[in-house]
Design a protein around this motif. Structure first.
Motif, short mmCIF file in Angstrom:
data_model
loop_
_atom_site.label_atom_id
_atom_site.label_comp_id
_atom_site.label_asym_id
_atom_site.label_seq_id
_atom_site.Cartn_x
_atom_site.Cartn_y
_atom_site.Cartn_z
N LEU A 125 1.03 14.46 -18.12
CA LEU A 125 1.08 13.51 -17.01
C LEU A 125 1.96 13.96 -15.85
CD1 LEU A 125 1.25 10.27 -19.15
CD2 LEU A 125 -0.72 11.15 -17.86
N VAL A 126 1.43 13.79 -14.64
CA VAL A 126 2.14 14.05 -13.40
C VAL A 126 1.93 12.81 -12.52
CG1 VAL A 126 2.11 15.43 -11.28
CG2 VAL A 126 1.81 16.54 -13.51
N VAL A 127 3.02 12.23 -12.03
CA VAL A 127 2.85 11.03 -11.20
C VAL A 127 2.40 11.43 -9.80
CG1 VAL A 127 4.02 9.10 -10.08
CG2 VAL A 127 4.45 9.58 -12.50
N ASN A 128 1.35 10.80 -9.32
CA ASN A 128 0.88 11.03 -7.96
C ASN A 128 1.61 10.11 -6.99
OD1 ASN A 128 -0.58 11.80 -5.71
ND2 ASN A 128 -2.24 10.36 -6.15
N GLU A 129 1.47 8.81 -7.17
CA GLU A 129 2.22 7.89 -6.31
C GLU A 129 2.35 6.53 -6.93
OE1 GLU A 129 -0.27 8.34 -2.74
OE2 GLU A 129 -0.78 6.22 -2.93
N ILE A 130 3.26 5.74 -6.33
CA ILE A 130 3.54 4.38 -6.78
C ILE A 130 3.11 3.42 -5.68
CG2 ILE A 130 5.32 2.76 -7.58
CD1 ILE A 130 7.14 5.25 -8.07
N ALA A 131 2.41 2.36 -6.04
CA ALA A 131 2.11 1.30 -5.07
C ALA A 131 2.90 0.06 -5.49
CB ALA A 131 0.62 1.00 -5.03
N PRO A 132 3.77 -0.45 -4.61
CA PRO A 132 4.64 -1.57 -5.00
C PRO A 132 3.94 -2.91 -4.80
CG PRO A 132 5.18 -0.90 -2.78
CD PRO A 132 4.04 -0.02 -3.23
N ARG A 133 2.80 -3.06 -5.43
CA ARG A 133 1.94 -4.23 -5.17
C ARG A 133 0.75 -4.20 -6.10
NH1 ARG A 133 -2.12 -1.27 -3.15
NH2 ARG A 133 -1.57 0.51 -1.85
N VAL A 134 -0.03 -5.28 -6.05
CA VAL A 134 -1.34 -5.26 -6.72
C VAL A 134 -2.15 -4.12 -6.14
CG1 VAL A 134 -1.37 -7.72 -7.31
CG2 VAL A 134 -2.20 -6.98 -5.07
N HIS A 135 -3.14 -3.65 -6.91
CA HIS A 135 -3.77 -2.38 -6.57
C HIS A 135 -5.27 -2.44 -6.82
CE1 HIS A 135 -4.48 2.07 -7.06
NE2 HIS A 135 -3.65 2.10 -6.04
N ASN A 136 -6.02 -1.74 -6.01
CA ASN A 136 -7.47 -1.69 -6.14
C ASN A 136 -7.92 -1.31 -7.56
OD1 ASN A 136 -9.96 -0.19 -3.86
ND2 ASN A 136 -10.27 -1.44 -5.68
N SER A 137 -7.17 -0.44 -8.22
CA SER A 137 -7.57 -0.03 -9.57
C SER A 137 -7.27 -1.12 -10.61
CB SER A 137 -6.90 1.29 -9.97
OG SER A 137 -5.52 1.11 -10.18
#
Lengths: 372, 372
Positions: free
Chosen positions: A274-286
């Motif tokens: 695992l490699v983290v791409n990014e963090i979204a500080p909210r609800v998310h499309n996925s």
């Protein structure tokens, strides 16, 4: 100005303030209404989709200190549906009402450079990266990371906007000029096998609940399909991904829903892949699949978290497999066909203009898992 | 005034007008929003729960012809969340926009006498009944039907309001005086084993879709619990109940969601066990379980029907059993306990004042069927 005295859980009948009026804010508002809460949406655009489903609206720029203060004063808690808001905006809001996720989480995740440094500081790998402000920086970064590599603005990027692949022999000065002097980051190429994400929530009581990790496919840099469970994802790797999301949430003293996007690379099952791409500080499309696919949706979970309520059960409904497809631009013209498909769950966001690349809605399908 | 020229299906982005601003209107509005529709709610009370979740509101009495016309002109289709609206109101609305269900369905079902005559006219049994306007009528009706019997106002009754049990030796003049001269109906006693209901939808294309019949338990004349499938209900009897709902919907040329309440009496399985109690020309409390329990909720189904869209799949989710409990008055104070219960789905309606007998919310639980 004194800190707000609003404290403790929000009660039904109370008001959630949502910064941002897009489809995410709209779906948070719908979830809040289901719990008997009122919603006040703050957004700069008069035709924001979330305005149609809330009790109160403020139309003002994100830089309007007076409007922000009045908005926060009128609600019991504030959350936001996107991270590209000025940090000073968060600070103003936080002086007038509890702001979840907290300003530090926002500051960390809205800047790709700060975010990657934070993640690496937790001992979690990201793509290799360099800060880029000048042509010399870019040249040095390419020497260090090799090609291909991706140049991105540190802030305000989404759906592939504000990024560009760089290959051997490209004209670096011309490329950097395209970015108009914005602070950038160069990210080295990660040869990934799969893109997954973990959508999870953390409550004011430090309770944590993750939805099942999902696999994401993009088209033209925009999410096209999310599948749960992620096909081919080993259980140990999925568990490790959830562990990473939890570690990040705890390090940020996070309250609310967050999404962690990860690349799965070659290696033995588990965290090593695992490699983290990014963090979204909210609800998310996925996480849209959770509306029908999980016992508690990501939007209901967001409401529970920011209101100081116990988190809900994030299990999948009936052990069914779930597929969520975005309806981008004129794909939403198929609404009637989708409505006629047994068991397909159509969601449209009430946007008037189906511009190419615009997220107009999504459709979720639940199916019995194939015998394995 | 000319008939409306609005015709054909409503498109996403269009507007549904809802007459009535209670929890049923609120939940229709939430379902409409999910499909990208706008909602305009018309209700007399400024603090109507549905106002918090819609794009436009009209506060005016149901007798205000000018406000009704302006409301109907502003929307693509009108539906209603309760049947106690003046017939002239329906006629005004229908001149300015398609009104679903149609005015005849409203006229038939808002008057207990007209409703029972209509049902019997289809060859479907009801409780025996007599029209009662005078003490002599009442005395004659009691001679014919015996005691106990139930005196009800022909119109405006709900949740046990406007009705009274009559027993041997009661003072008939005093009882009738309590009803203040309202036209009444006396209903003979039906020795029922179970109360069930069928919630179903019929579309503009005459498509029909029923949810599984459910069993209802009342406390103090108010629905307390709905269970699906109805415990002990034979399949033939349930099928016969759905057949009755379909026959009623077709006879009324119905478009929208309707609920048919039935008594199950002694007899061989099938139609012989069924007596219709009443018809509600709208979404119904006994259909709230469909929000999580069915692939399409009754509210989504209502939106599909009145918009001229194909009806959705009304099957239960994952074959699970469902129980819906109303939260009446201070029962809603348990919201936090319910939130903490894994898998319990809490719904609150945003009503400020938890008066005794007031429906404040409901909770739905899905469980795996017991092995039989």
């Amino acid at each position: 100005m004194a800190k707000t005295t609003k404290a403790g859980p929000v009660r039904p009948g109370g008001t959630i303030g949502i910064l941002g009026g897009g489809q995410l804010g709209r779906m948070i508002a719908l979830a809040a209404a289901n719990y008997g809460l009122k919603v006040h949406v703050y957004a700069p655009d008069t035709d924001s989709p979330a305005f149609d489903v809330c009790a109160a609206t403020t139309v003002a720029p994100y830089e309007d200190a007076e409007a922000l203060a009045a908005f926060a004063d009128s609600v019991d808690v504030v959350t936001y549906e996107f991270e590209n808001i000025p940090h000073v905006t968060a600070e103003i809001l936080a002086r007038h009402a509890p702001l979840h996720p907290n300003p530090r989480a926002l500051l960390t995740t809205q800047d790709r450079l700060a975010e990657k440094r934070f993640i690496n500081g937790l001992g979690i790998p990201t793509a290799p990266f360099r800060s880029v402000d000048t042509v010399q920086d870019l040249s040095d970064a390419l020497d260090a990371l090799g090609t291909p590599a991706v140049l991105k603005t540190r802030r305000f990027g989404y759906d592939g906007k504000g990024q560009r692949m760089i290959r051997e022999g490209d004209d670096l000065a011309a490329i950097l000029a395209e970015f108009g002097g914005a602070p950038c980051i160069l990210e080295g190429f990660v040869p990934f096998e799969r893109e997954i994400s973990v959508v999870a929530a953390r409550g004011t009581d430090a309770g944590f609940a993750a939805f099942d990790p999902c696999a994401n496919e993009h088209e033209n840099h925009i999410l096209a399909v999310t599948r749960v469970p992620a096909p081919g994802l080993a259980r140990e790797t999925g568990d490790a991904a959830v562990g990473i999301a939890r570690q990040i949430a705890e390090a940020l003293d996070y309250v609310g829903v967050l999404a962690v996007e990860l690349f799965e690379v070659a290696g033995p099952a588990g965290a090593a892949r695992l490699v983290v791409n990014e963090i979204a500080p909210r609800v998310h499309n996925s996480g849209h699949w959770t509306i029908e696919g999980a016992l508690t949706s990501q939007f209901a979970q967001c409401v529970r978290a920011v209101c100081g309520w116990p988190l809900g059960d994030s299990s999948r409904v009936g052990g069914l497999d779930v597929e969520m497809r975005n309806l981008i631009g004129d794909q939403a013209d198929d609404w009637r066909t989708i409505l006629a498909e047994p068991g397909a769950h159509l969601h449209l966001y009430g946007k008037g203009d189906a511009r190419p690349g615009r997220k107009m809605g999504h459709v979720t399908r639940l199916v019995r898992p194939r015998e394995s």
